[in-house]
Design an enzyme around this catalytic site. Structure first.
Site, PDB file in Angstrom:
ATOM      1  CG  LEU A  83      -2.016  -1.027   1.298  1.00  0.00           C
ATOM      2  CD1 LEU A  83      -1.523  -2.247   2.066  1.00  0.00           C
ATOM      3  CD2 LEU A  83      -3.273  -0.494   1.943  1.00  0.00           C
ATOM      4  CD  GLU A  86       4.584  10.818  -1.567  1.00  0.00           C
ATOM      5  OE1 GLU A  86       3.685  11.657  -1.378  1.00  0.00           O
ATOM      6  OE2 GLU A  86       5.496  10.619  -0.746  1.00  0.00           O
ATOM      7  CB  THR A 128      -6.355   3.961  -7.337  1.00  0.00           C
ATOM      8  OG1 THR A 128      -7.376   4.911  -7.575  1.00  0.00           O
ATOM      9  CG2 THR A 128      -5.188   4.306  -8.248  1.00  0.00           C
ATOM     10  CG  ASP A 129     -11.635   4.474  -8.638  1.00  0.00           C
ATOM     11  OD1 ASP A 129     -10.679   5.178  -8.246  1.00  0.00           O
ATOM     12  OD2 ASP A 129     -12.828   4.762  -8.390  1.00  0.00           O
ATOM     13  CD  GLU A 130      -7.718   9.181  -8.577  1.00  0.00           C
ATOM     14  OE1 GLU A 130      -7.049   9.873  -9.350  1.00  0.00           O
ATOM     15  OE2 GLU A 130      -8.022   9.527  -7.435  1.00  0.00           O
ATOM     16  CE1 TYR A 154      -2.158   7.716  -6.001  1.00  0.00           C
ATOM     17  CE2 TYR A 154      -4.316   8.181  -6.970  1.00  0.00           C
ATOM     18  CZ  TYR A 154      -3.513   7.415  -6.137  1.00  0.00           C
ATOM     19  OH  TYR A 154      -4.053   6.365  -5.444  1.00  0.00           O
ATOM     20  CE  LYS A 158      -1.532   3.075  -6.549  1.00  0.00           C
ATOM     21  NZ  LYS A 158      -0.871   2.496  -5.350  1.00  0.00           N
ATOM     22  CG  LEU A 194     -14.279  16.016  -0.382  1.00  0.00           C
ATOM     23  CD1 LEU A 194     -14.181  17.475  -0.802  1.00  0.00           C
ATOM     24  CD2 LEU A 194     -15.256  15.281  -1.302  1.00  0.00           C
ATOM     25  CB  ILE A 210     -16.566  22.821  -3.238  1.00  0.00           C
ATOM     26  CG1 ILE A 210     -17.131  22.459  -1.891  1.00  0.00           C
ATOM     27  CG2 ILE A 210     -17.026  21.901  -4.328  1.00  0.00           C
ATOM     28  CD1 ILE A 210     -18.046  21.283  -1.923  1.00  0.00           C
ATOM     29  NE  ARG A 282      -7.536  17.282  -7.597  1.00  0.00           N
ATOM     30  CZ  ARG A 282      -7.993  16.218  -6.927  1.00  0.00           C
ATOM     31  NH1 ARG A 282      -8.654  15.262  -7.560  1.00  0.00           N
ATOM     32  NH2 ARG A 282      -7.803  16.104  -5.635  1.00  0.00           N
TER      33      ARG A 282
HETATM   34  N1  NAD Z   1      -7.343   6.622  -0.189  1.00  0.00           N
HETATM   35  C1  NAD Z   1      -8.079   6.124  -1.184  1.00  0.00           C
HETATM   36  O1  NAD Z   1      -9.224   6.520  -1.374  1.00  0.00           O
HETATM   37  C2  NAD Z   1      -7.505   5.038  -2.073  1.00  0.00           C
HETATM   38  C3  NAD Z   1      -8.357   4.405  -2.991  1.00  0.00           C
HETATM   39  C4  NAD Z   1      -7.841   3.368  -3.786  1.00  0.00           C
HETATM   40  C5  NAD Z   1      -6.523   2.991  -3.650  1.00  0.00           C
HETATM   41  N2  NAD Z   1      -5.712   3.629  -2.772  1.00  0.00           N
HETATM   42  C6  NAD Z   1      -4.307   3.169  -2.654  1.00  0.00           C
HETATM   43  O2  NAD Z   1      -4.174   2.620  -1.355  1.00  0.00           O
HETATM   44  C7  NAD Z   1      -2.840   2.826  -0.874  1.00  0.00           C
HETATM   45  C8  NAD Z   1      -2.895   3.500   0.493  1.00  0.00           C
HETATM   46  O3  NAD Z   1      -3.587   4.741   0.366  1.00  0.00           O
HETATM   47  P1  NAD Z   1      -3.830   5.671   1.639  1.00  0.00           P
HETATM   48  O4  NAD Z   1      -4.988   6.533   1.326  1.00  0.00           O
HETATM   49  O5  NAD Z   1      -3.822   4.854   2.870  1.00  0.00           O
HETATM   50  O6  NAD Z   1      -2.498   6.550   1.585  1.00  0.00           O
HETATM   51  P2  NAD Z   1      -1.753   7.341   2.727  1.00  0.00           P
HETATM   52  O7  NAD Z   1      -1.116   8.491   2.033  1.00  0.00           O
HETATM   53  O8  NAD Z   1      -2.650   7.584   3.885  1.00  0.00           O
HETATM   54  O9  NAD Z   1      -0.624   6.313   3.218  1.00  0.00           O
HETATM   55  C9  NAD Z   1       0.528   6.031   2.475  1.00  0.00           C
HETATM   56  C10 NAD Z   1       1.551   5.423   3.424  1.00  0.00           C
HETATM   57  O10 NAD Z   1       2.696   5.046   2.663  1.00  0.00           O
HETATM   58  C11 NAD Z   1       3.857   5.425   3.410  1.00  0.00           C
HETATM   59  N3  NAD Z   1       4.981   5.582   2.466  1.00  0.00           N
HETATM   60  C12 NAD Z   1       5.119   6.535   1.504  1.00  0.00           C
HETATM   61  N4  NAD Z   1       6.290   6.351   0.863  1.00  0.00           N
HETATM   62  C13 NAD Z   1       6.893   5.268   1.419  1.00  0.00           C
HETATM   63  C14 NAD Z   1       8.102   4.565   1.164  1.00  0.00           C
HETATM   64  N5  NAD Z   1       8.963   4.966   0.226  1.00  0.00           N
HETATM   65  N6  NAD Z   1       8.384   3.481   1.913  1.00  0.00           N
HETATM   66  C15 NAD Z   1       7.528   3.052   2.874  1.00  0.00           C
HETATM   67  N7  NAD Z   1       6.369   3.693   3.180  1.00  0.00           N
HETATM   68  C16 NAD Z   1       6.059   4.779   2.446  1.00  0.00           C
HETATM   69  C17 NAD Z   1       3.462   6.718   4.093  1.00  0.00           C
HETATM   70  O11 NAD Z   1       4.309   7.026   5.191  1.00  0.00           O
HETATM   71  C18 NAD Z   1       2.037   6.405   4.509  1.00  0.00           C
HETATM   72  O12 NAD Z   1       2.001   5.767   5.771  1.00  0.00           O
HETATM   73  C19 NAD Z   1      -2.124   3.640  -1.939  1.00  0.00           C
HETATM   74  O13 NAD Z   1      -1.367   2.767  -2.715  1.00  0.00           O
HETATM   75  C20 NAD Z   1      -3.249   4.256  -2.762  1.00  0.00           C
HETATM   76  O14 NAD Z   1      -2.853   4.461  -4.093  1.00  0.00           O
HETATM   77  C21 NAD Z   1      -6.171   4.649  -1.973  1.00  0.00           C
END
Ligand code: NAD
Length: 346
Positions: A83, A86, A128-130, A154, A158, A194, A210, A282
């Site tokens: 997971l 960025e 991600t769905d993006e 982003y 991904k 958001l 917004i 954005r």
């Molecule tokens: N948030 C959403 O709505 C969503 C939806 C679909 C998919 N995702 C995916 O889920 C995953 C987690 O998303 P999130 O919202 O929890 O993100 P987040 O930004 O809250 O957490 C990311 C984590 O990764 C860590 N990190 C960053 N770079 C690192 C590195 N080089 N080594 C080790 N750790 C590192 C950060 O410290 C953080 O704890 C991501 O891959 C994101 O693309 C998120």
């Protein structure tokens, strides 16, 4: 049955901290190692209350290949839930370099490390769905067969990482699957996104920024439904219901415009004096994301369980009741980001 030893990357982030907890609820896991670099969005507080002896935290980067290789061998890891990333579109528009380094370079490192161990180590790659791009109002929701068509930096990084995973499955026979989920909400989400931003501003009585007309549509899912999907996908890979290279979509069946989201939050907060402020949109803002869940339902017997009105009420209450967490999260870095991002708006 053999107990599983898991590595979660990014376990101190929003979704990772829920996944770590959920894995520890299961008796199938004898060891859960959380490897996190603790960037601006990763916080030790997110896992500070975990006292399970099967849990271990390692402060390190997924880009440090030698360390990762030694750790995986030493801890005899069976599966990596990847997971670490960025994750904020706005930041990727301001500066893409950390996104390329972590999302593409970090995934490359994980894949190379798995390959170099020469052992079967399963990889559940959280995407991600993006990566599918944007939908028109009347388009059918994304399926796993929808073309990959990312439209912001982003999403592009991904998508690149997804392609790397697929290429390692095909070329080296790595046992990896990819999950693609819609927008998550729930406790412990960093308040640049958001929903937590609107909750915190709504509680304080601050303006609610917004983007544009606010009619962008997202399919919101509670984070616990997402992490249950991730675990179900791993079960599917182990029991043969999914094969290496498979993609699986998760969504909340809960399409809402950003305006609807913010209005619901304000209604539930109750006595907020905050007002919506439409700000410059954005750059390249995708109009609509929507997910077709059929494969997850049919193959994994998974479905989203948490109803939006209940989930958002619980989430708002969590933010109201966790002032200590908020104060520790809202650091100088966060304040700098908010004032830079919204400098012309307040
Ligand atoms: N948030 C959403 O709505 C969503 C939806 C679909 C998919 N995702 C995916 O889920 C995953 C987690 O998303 P999130 O919202 O929890 O993100 P987040 O930004 O809250 O957490 C990311 C984590 O990764 C860590 N990190 C960053 N770079 C690192 C590195 N080089 N080594 C080790 N750790 C590192 C950060 O410290 C953080 O704890 C991501 O891959 C994101 O693309 C998120």
């Amino acid at each position: 049955m053999k107990k599983i030893r898991a590595l979660v990357t990014g376990g101190c982030g929003f979704i990772g901290s829920h996944l770590v907890r959920q894995l520890l609820i299961s008796n199938n896991f004898e060891f859960v190692l959380n490897l996190d670099l603790l960037t601006y969005s990763g916080h030790p507080e997110n896992c500070a209350d975990i006292s399970d002896s099967r849990y271990c935290f390692k402060h390190a980067s997924i880009n440090d290949k030698q360390n990762l290789l030694e750790l995986i061998k030493k801890e005899k890891v069976d599966v990596i839930f990847h997971l670490a990333a960025e994750s904020h579109v706005d930041r990727s528009i301001n500066s893409i370099e950390p996104f390329v380094r972590t999302n593409i370079g970090g995934t490359q490192t994980i894949l190379e490390v798995i390959k170099e161990t020469g052992c079967r180590i399963d990889l559940v790659h959280i995407s991600t769905d993006e990566v599918y791009g944007s939908l028109g109002k009347n388009d059918a929701p994304f399926t796993e067969k929808s073309p990959i068509s990312p439209r912001n930096p982003y999403a592009a990084t991904k998508a690149a990482s997804d392609h790397l995973v697929q290429s390692f499955v095909n070329t080296y026979g790595i046992s990896a699957i990819i999950t693609r989920c819609s927008n998550n909400y729930g406790p412990r989400q960093f308040p640049e996104k958001l929903i937590p931003l609107m909750i915190l501003n709504g509680i304080k009585g601050d303006p609610l920024p917004i983007y544009g007309d606010g009619l962008q549509i997202r399919d919101w899912i509670h984070v616990e439904d997402h992490v249950n999907g991730i675990i179900a996908a791993y079960d599917g890979l182990r029991n043969g219901n999914l094969s290496p290279g498979d993609v699986i979509n998760f969504g909340g069946e809960n399409e809402k415009t950003n305006l609807e989201i913010v209005n619901e939050i304000i209604k539930q907060i109750g006595n907020s004096t905050s007002e919506i402020k439409h700000i410059k949109d954005r750059l390249g803002h995708d109009r609509r994301y929507a997910i077709n869940n059929k494969k997850a339902k049919d193959v994994l017997n998974w479905s989203p369980k948490i109803i939006w009105v209940n989930g958002i009420e619980e989430t708002i209450n969590w933010y109201k009741n966790n002032e200590k967490w908020i104060n520790s999260i809202i650091s100088g870095e966060y304040r700098n980001w908010i004032s830079k991002q919204y400098k012309d708006d307040f």
